[in-house]
Design an enzyme around this catalytic site. Structure first.
Site, short mmCIF file in Angstrom:
data_model
loop_
_atom_site.label_atom_id
_atom_site.label_comp_id
_atom_site.label_asym_id
_atom_site.label_seq_id
_atom_site.Cartn_x
_atom_site.Cartn_y
_atom_site.Cartn_z
N GLU A 252 0.92 -1.30 -0.13
CA GLU A 252 -0.05 0.01 0.05
C GLU A 252 0.92 1.22 0.16
O GLU A 252 1.92 1.56 0.67
CB GLU A 252 -0.94 0.10 1.06
CG GLU A 252 -2.02 1.08 1.18
CD GLU A 252 -2.80 1.03 -0.32
OE1 GLU A 252 -2.35 1.50 -1.17
OE2 GLU A 252 -3.94 0.51 -0.34
N ASP A 327 -7.34 -0.29 -3.55
CA ASP A 327 -8.47 0.58 -3.68
C ASP A 327 -9.18 0.32 -5.04
O ASP A 327 -9.74 1.18 -5.50
CB ASP A 327 -8.13 2.08 -3.42
CG ASP A 327 -6.97 2.51 -4.56
OD1 ASP A 327 -6.69 1.79 -5.54
OD2 ASP A 327 -6.69 3.63 -4.57
#
Length: 504
Positions: A252, A327
């Site tokens: 991430e 995401d």
């Protein structure tokens, strides 16, 4: 990953005594010594043990196991994936031929005849039933209804495994699969291992072709909330060496080839028709990346060391994803054949045994395994497309192009014993030819009636380049373009991804 619209990126060892399963055999009987540490212990495993049996015997059991090509447990005798056909909306499960077997793909061929089929679900082979349906989307919207992702074309990636026909998952932009709140997968700073079998034939530089753990919210929730393998040519943090593609860790807000981002100078790319990619993370102090040619035993370590600054301890969430970032960043492309997520930090010996099993499975395209065949599609690695004869023409002098791979005759090349690359279209065999015997940069790569000239002879090199025997120049996609219709020429070899090819 952080929300940057231009790129769409949000983008030890175990104890020496390991649990045995079934008939015990030493690891030396099923692995090689490419990893120096691979022979430091002994793994007891069944003679018929498959990857998740091997992980279990090493004390790091699979908590998810997904494949469209074969069983990953010797005892598994259920469905691998589900398809839906467009003509009437009906569904079909594709299962294994027998317990521990390969996919029984014959029903798919007849079921999809005359229509299109989509992979709608990939079944989890563990008792956790963490099946992967098409993702509902996320921060980055997919092309499906209400911003959902879409499923892969079920017929787009044919291959053979153990001599039997099977189909992989071809992830184009917008394709994504996801299960949230997956059962029993590692979360927080718990150690975790991930592996998948993929390919360098179809990659790009965008975010993110991932497999592993991500956020249940399908939004970027900050550093260290993901632990997934990313495979492609993305150099998110800059400073990379070589053309790629690389096995990286998507943690991430960064796809990491090392704890600082850039790969080492010795880790310049992984170019095989079938690639084993492995990542493991102990949650506090170490993550390790490994890769191999998935058709031959022997792992290479791309990186093993400390976690990036700000990523310890890990805060991994429990969504399991394939094809997108955390995401739902969905501009990445790639190919997926099998993979698993394990609880715990697998030992080097366990990983070596898993790789040996993968190599023995017999993955191939066009009936040829290893570093590429003598006949098949000539894949432009940097663009994720195929060398294509425009409109299947037989007109001599037509400059060749790259185009989405489609399995048609105008993309099926044969590298002959004399070094020619031949193409049979509309009943005529033509040769790839350096236009007008050219030996200068920019010489067009065309088709022409085969005549035995040295300007029609090509070397397929182990570094992924295709060079003209007459000129010594590399087959090159003009301007590093990645779009359909980009033209192909000859240019001085420079190590660029637009000069990387695999014939398979």
């Amino acid at each position: 990953m952080s929300l940057i619209p231009l790129i769409r990126r949000r983008t030890r060892l175990l104890a020496a005594s390991l649990l045995a399963v079934a008939i015990a055999v030493p690891i030396s009987a099923i692995t090689t010594t490419a990893d120096a540490s691979a022979t430091t212990g002994v793994v007891a495993a069944a003679a018929t043990a498959l990857p998740c049996d091997i992980y279990a015997s090493g004390g790091t059991p699979c908590e998810t196991a997904h494949s469209t090509t074969r069983a990953l447990f010797a005892s598994y005798n259920g469905p691998l994936y589900q398809i839906q056909r467009a003509s009437d909306g009906s569904y079909l499960n594709i299962s294994v031929t027998a317990a521990g077997g390969v996919a029984n793909a014959a029903p798919q061929t007849s079921f999809c005849a005359g229509t299109t089929c989509t992979i709608t679900k990939i079944y989890d082979q563990t008792a956790n039933h963490n099946d992967l349906p098409i993702s509902w989307g996320g921060y980055w919207k997919g092309p499906g209804p209400n911003g959902a992702d879409v499923g892969a074309n079920a017929m787009a990636l044919p291959l053979t495994i153990g001599g039997s026909t099977a189909y992989g998952v071809k992830v184009s932009q917008g394709v994504g699969y996801r299960v949230d709140n997956a059962k029993n997968v590692p979360t927080g700073s718990a150690p975790e291992g991930v592996y998948m079998v993929t390919s360098s034939n179809y990659v790009d530089q965008y975010c993110c072709f991932d497999y592993g753990s991500g956020e249940n919210s399908h939004t970027d929730t900050g550093n260290a909330t993901m632990n997934a393998i990313e495979f492609g040519t993305a150099c998110w943090l800059g400073g990379c060496t070589g053309p790629g593609p690389w096995v990286e860790a998507d943690l991430e807000n960064g796809m990491y080839s090392s704890n600082t981002g850039p790969n080492s100078s010795s880790y310049q790319g992984v170019n095989f028709p079938f690639v084993t990619a492995m990542e493991k993370n102990n949650g506090t102090s170490n993550f390790t990346l490994k890769y191999a040619n998935a058709t031959s035993a022997g792992l290479t370590t791309g990186y093993s060391g400390s976690l990036p600054k700000g990523y310890s301890p890990m805060k991994t969430d429990s969504s399991i994803l394939l094809g997108t970032g955390g995401d739902n960043s969905n501009s990445g492309i790639g190919e997926f054949f099998e993979g698993a997520v394990t609880a715990g930090y697998p030992s080097d010996a366990t990983e070596a045994a898993v790789q040996a099993n993968i190599a023995a499975a017999g993955y191939s395209f066009g009936g040829s395994s290893g570093g590429g065949g003598t006949s098949g599609a000539l894949h432009a690695v940097g663009a994720g497309k195929c060398l294509d004869d425009p409109n299947s023409t037989t007109t001599g002098g037509t400059q060749q192009q790259i185009y989405d791979c489609n399995g048609q005759a105008n993309q099926h090349w044969t590298h002959t014993s004399s070094g020619q690359l031949t193409l049979t279209v509309n009943g005529t065999t033509e040769c790839l030819d350096a236009n007008n015997n050219g030996t200068a940069n920019g010489t067009k790569a065309i088709i022409w009636t085969c005549n035995g000239g040295t300007n029609q002879q090509w070397d397929l090199n182990s570094n992924g380049t295709v060079t003209g025997v007459q000129s010594g120049l590399c087959l090159d996609v003009t301007g590093k373009a990645t779009t359909d219709g980009a033209l192909v020429e000859l240019w001085a070899c420079n190590g660029g991804t637009n000069q990387q090819w695999t014939l398979s």
